[in-house]
Scaffold this motif. Sequence first.
Motif, PDB file in Angstrom:
ATOM      1  N   SER A  41       0.874  -1.368  -0.106  1.00 40.66           N
ATOM      2  CA  SER A  41       0.324  -0.144  -0.207  1.00 40.66           C
ATOM      3  C   SER A  41       0.845   1.116  -0.212  1.00 40.66           C
ATOM      4  CB  SER A  41      -0.923   0.441   1.243  1.00 40.66           C
ATOM      5  OG  SER A  41      -1.492   0.890   1.401  1.00 40.66           O
ATOM      6  N   GLU A  42       1.797   1.402   1.044  1.00 39.77           N
ATOM      7  CA  GLU A  42       2.651   2.546   1.063  1.00 39.77           C
ATOM      8  C   GLU A  42       3.315   2.646  -0.418  1.00 39.77           C
ATOM      9  OE1 GLU A  42       4.088   2.542   5.753  1.00 39.77           O
ATOM     10  OE2 GLU A  42       4.782   0.935   4.060  1.00 39.77           O
ATOM     11  N   LEU A  43       3.869   1.450  -1.027  1.00 46.08           N
ATOM     12  CA  LEU A  43       4.566   1.752  -2.696  1.00 46.08           C
ATOM     13  C   LEU A  43       3.477   2.050  -3.686  1.00 46.08           C
ATOM     14  CD1 LEU A  43       6.541  -1.923  -2.355  1.00 46.08           C
ATOM     15  CD2 LEU A  43       7.096   0.647  -2.186  1.00 46.08           C
ATOM     16  N   ASN A  44       2.003   1.702  -3.421  1.00 42.55           N
ATOM     17  CA  ASN A  44       1.310   2.360  -4.001  1.00 42.55           C
ATOM     18  C   ASN A  44       1.638   3.837  -4.205  1.00 42.55           C
ATOM     19  OD1 ASN A  44      -0.925   2.201  -6.213  1.00 42.55           O
ATOM     20  ND2 ASN A  44      -2.356   1.567  -4.647  1.00 42.55           N
ATOM     21  N   ASP A  45       1.212   4.851  -3.122  1.00 39.60           N
ATOM     22  CA  ASP A  45       0.811   5.756  -2.919  1.00 39.60           C
ATOM     23  C   ASP A  45       1.956   6.162  -2.902  1.00 39.60           C
ATOM     24  OD1 ASP A  45      -1.826   4.741  -1.190  1.00 39.60           O
ATOM     25  OD2 ASP A  45      -0.694   5.270   0.871  1.00 39.60           O
ATOM     26  N   PHE A  46       3.142   5.973  -2.725  1.00 39.52           N
ATOM     27  CA  PHE A  46       4.340   6.265  -3.651  1.00 39.52           C
ATOM     28  C   PHE A  46       4.752   6.734  -4.791  1.00 39.52           C
ATOM     29  CE2 PHE A  46       9.129   5.768  -3.804  1.00 39.52           C
ATOM     30  CZ  PHE A  46       9.956   6.314  -3.114  1.00 39.52           C
ATOM     31  N   SER A  47       4.239   5.277  -5.823  1.00 41.17           N
ATOM     32  CA  SER A  47       3.807   5.766  -7.370  1.00 41.17           C
ATOM     33  C   SER A  47       2.969   6.423  -7.523  1.00 41.17           C
ATOM     34  CB  SER A  47       3.738   3.983  -7.477  1.00 41.17           C
ATOM     35  OG  SER A  47       2.554   3.594  -7.179  1.00 41.17           O
ATOM     36  N   LYS A  48       1.718   6.718  -7.098  1.00 39.93           N
ATOM     37  CA  LYS A  48       1.619   7.616  -6.938  1.00 39.93           C
ATOM     38  C   LYS A  48       1.541   8.929  -7.587  1.00 39.93           C
ATOM     39  CE  LYS A  48      -3.847   5.178  -6.326  1.00 39.93           C
ATOM     40  NZ  LYS A  48      -4.929   5.042  -5.795  1.00 39.93           N
ATOM     41  N   ARG A  49       2.412   8.941  -6.006  1.00 40.16           N
ATOM     42  CA  ARG A  49       3.001  10.709  -5.623  1.00 40.16           C
ATOM     43  C   ARG A  49       3.849  11.250  -7.468  1.00 40.16           C
ATOM     44  NH1 ARG A  49       2.198  13.239  -0.971  1.00 40.16           N
ATOM     45  NH2 ARG A  49       0.547  11.900   0.555  1.00 40.16           N
ATOM     46  N   TRP A  50       4.731   9.755  -7.858  1.00 38.06           N
ATOM     47  CA  TRP A  50       5.732  10.354  -8.771  1.00 38.06           C
ATOM     48  C   TRP A  50       4.907  10.146 -10.324  1.00 38.06           C
ATOM     49  CZ3 TRP A  50       9.536  12.816  -9.740  1.00 38.06           C
ATOM     50  CH2 TRP A  50      10.446  12.882 -10.658  1.00 38.06           C
ATOM     51  N   SER A  51       3.872   9.707  -9.839  1.00 38.49           N
ATOM     52  CA  SER A  51       3.109   9.531 -11.245  1.00 38.49           C
ATOM     53  C   SER A  51       2.053  10.945 -11.300  1.00 38.49           C
ATOM     54  CB  SER A  51       2.290   8.720 -11.532  1.00 38.49           C
ATOM     55  OG  SER A  51       2.797   7.658 -11.256  1.00 38.49           O
ATOM     56  N   LEU A  52       1.589  11.970 -10.691  1.00 36.79           N
ATOM     57  CA  LEU A  52       0.748  12.886 -10.259  1.00 36.79           C
ATOM     58  C   LEU A  52       2.267  13.972 -10.211  1.00 36.79           C
ATOM     59  CD1 LEU A  52       0.554  15.116  -7.875  1.00 36.79           C
ATOM     60  CD2 LEU A  52       0.241  12.764  -6.412  1.00 36.79           C
ATOM     61  N   VAL A  53       3.189  14.349 -10.065  1.00 36.75           N
ATOM     62  CA  VAL A  53       4.162  14.796 -10.230  1.00 36.75           C
ATOM     63  C   VAL A  53       4.140  14.870 -12.182  1.00 36.75           C
ATOM     64  CG1 VAL A  53       6.850  15.518 -10.426  1.00 36.75           C
ATOM     65  CG2 VAL A  53       5.441  15.407  -8.300  1.00 36.75           C
ATOM     66  N   LYS A  54       4.614  13.923 -12.699  1.00 35.26           N
ATOM     67  CA  LYS A  54       4.339  13.412 -14.086  1.00 35.26           C
ATOM     68  C   LYS A  54       3.207  13.824 -14.886  1.00 35.26           C
ATOM     69  CE  LYS A  54       6.532   9.314 -14.081  1.00 35.26           C
ATOM     70  NZ  LYS A  54       6.668   8.112 -14.936  1.00 35.26           N
ATOM     71  N   GLU A  55       2.291  13.631 -14.507  1.00 35.45           N
ATOM     72  CA  GLU A  55       1.063  13.985 -15.748  1.00 35.45           C
ATOM     73  C   GLU A  55       0.745  15.435 -15.070  1.00 35.45           C
ATOM     74  OE1 GLU A  55      -0.852  12.543 -16.981  1.00 35.45           O
ATOM     75  OE2 GLU A  55      -1.067  10.626 -15.672  1.00 35.45           O
ATOM     76  N   LEU A  56       1.190  16.516 -13.792  1.00 31.88           N
ATOM     77  CA  LEU A  56       1.283  17.954 -13.783  1.00 31.88           C
ATOM     78  C   LEU A  56       2.318  18.517 -14.681  1.00 31.88           C
ATOM     79  CD1 LEU A  56       0.980  18.480 -10.339  1.00 31.88           C
ATOM     80  CD2 LEU A  56      -0.229  18.769 -11.434  1.00 31.88           C
ATOM     81  N   ARG A  57       3.324  17.884 -14.587  1.00 30.82           N
ATOM     82  CA  ARG A  57       4.645  18.262 -15.833  1.00 30.82           C
ATOM     83  C   ARG A  57       4.004  18.705 -17.532  1.00 30.82           C
ATOM     84  NH1 ARG A  57      10.444  16.721 -17.329  1.00 30.82           N
ATOM     85  NH2 ARG A  57       9.441  14.742 -17.864  1.00 30.82           N
ATOM     86  N   ALA A  58       3.106  17.365 -17.500  1.00 28.28           N
ATOM     87  CA  ALA A  58       2.716  17.013 -19.087  1.00 28.28           C
ATOM     88  C   ALA A  58       1.270  17.558 -18.938  1.00 28.28           C
ATOM     89  CB  ALA A  58       2.711  15.523 -19.183  1.00 28.28           C
ATOM     90  N   GLY A  59       0.553  18.361 -18.302  1.00 29.80           N
ATOM     91  CA  GLY A  59      -0.311  19.218 -18.478  1.00 29.80           C
ATOM     92  C   GLY A  59      -1.488  18.441 -18.189  1.00 29.80           C
ATOM     93  N   THR A  60      -1.672  17.847 -17.423  1.00 28.77           N
ATOM     94  CA  THR A  60      -3.150  16.854 -17.262  1.00 28.77           C
ATOM     95  C   THR A  60      -3.766  17.682 -15.545  1.00 28.77           C
ATOM     96  OG1 THR A  60      -1.887  14.488 -17.686  1.00 28.77           O
ATOM     97  CG2 THR A  60      -3.628  14.935 -16.448  1.00 28.77           C
ATOM     98  N   THR A  61      -5.139  18.330 -15.999  1.00 28.14           N
ATOM     99  CA  THR A  61      -5.121  18.433 -14.967  1.00 28.14           C
ATOM    100  C   THR A  61      -5.255  18.070 -13.507  1.00 28.14           C
ATOM    101  OG1 THR A  61      -7.672  17.957 -14.985  1.00 28.14           O
ATOM    102  CG2 THR A  61      -6.988  19.715 -16.631  1.00 28.14           C
ATOM    103  N   GLN A  62      -5.498  19.068 -12.615  1.00 25.06           N
ATOM    104  CA  GLN A  62      -5.838  17.793 -11.165  1.00 25.06           C
ATOM    105  C   GLN A  62      -6.921  17.367 -10.781  1.00 25.06           C
ATOM    106  OE1 GLN A  62      -4.561  20.930  -7.507  1.00 25.06           O
ATOM    107  NE2 GLN A  62      -3.211  21.831  -8.646  1.00 25.06           N
ATOM    108  N   ARG A  63      -7.864  17.678 -11.689  1.00 25.31           N
ATOM    109  CA  ARG A  63      -8.853  16.966 -11.311  1.00 25.31           C
ATOM    110  C   ARG A  63      -9.261  15.653 -11.510  1.00 25.31           C
ATOM    111  NH1 ARG A  63     -12.338  18.786  -8.302  1.00 25.31           N
ATOM    112  NH2 ARG A  63     -13.156  20.767  -8.498  1.00 25.31           N
ATOM    113  N   GLU A  64      -8.311  15.355 -13.223  1.00 28.15           N
ATOM    114  CA  GLU A  64      -8.306  14.622 -14.410  1.00 28.15           C
ATOM    115  C   GLU A  64      -6.938  13.382 -13.611  1.00 28.15           C
ATOM    116  OE1 GLU A  64      -7.941  15.883 -19.191  1.00 28.15           O
ATOM    117  OE2 GLU A  64      -6.629  16.115 -17.956  1.00 28.15           O
ATOM    118  N   ILE A  65      -6.082  14.036 -12.871  1.00 27.61           N
ATOM    119  CA  ILE A  65      -5.234  13.323 -11.931  1.00 27.61           C
ATOM    120  C   ILE A  65      -5.872  12.705 -11.351  1.00 27.61           C
ATOM    121  CG2 ILE A  65      -2.983  13.493 -10.443  1.00 27.61           C
ATOM    122  CD1 ILE A  65      -2.246  15.759 -12.637  1.00 27.61           C
ATOM    123  N   ALA A  66      -6.729  13.229  -9.957  1.00 26.86           N
ATOM    124  CA  ALA A  66      -7.485  12.976  -8.497  1.00 26.86           C
ATOM    125  C   ALA A  66      -8.276  11.207  -9.941  1.00 26.86           C
ATOM    126  CB  ALA A  66      -8.708  13.827  -8.254  1.00 26.86           C
TER     127      ALA A  66
END
Length: 102
Positions: A41-66
Motif C-alpha cells: 500500500s505504501e509503495l502504491n501511494d509512493f508510485s502515485k505521488r511520482w506519477s502525479l508529478v509527471k502528469e502535472l508537468r505533462a499538463g494534465t489537470t488536477q481533476r483528471e489526475i485525481a
Amino acid sequence: MADTENKPTPEEVIREICRLIVKSQDQDLVYEFFGCLFTKSELNDFSKRWSLVKELRAGTTQREIAKKYNISLCNITRGSKELKKEDSAFKKMLALLDGEKK
C-alpha cells in the motif's frame, strides 16, 4: 526507561537511507530494499505521488489526475506547489529522467 539520547532524528535516518541508495548504484537492490521497507500500500501511494508529478508537468489537470489515480486534490495541490518552486527537487529529478530518455 528507554534511552532516547542516542535515538537518530527522522531526518538523520532519511539522509542515511538516501546516502545508501546513492552509494549502491544498483537499481535492482534499491527496488528490493523498497519492497522490504514499505508495504504494498505504501509503495502504491509512493508510485502515485511520482506519477502525479509527471502528469502535472505533462499538463494534465488536477481533476483528471485525481480521477485517474484516485488521489485527493490536496495531495495533487501539494505536488503542484512543489513543482512550482524555483529550486524544486521535483524539477531536478524530472530533468534526470529526461536525460535518461535521450
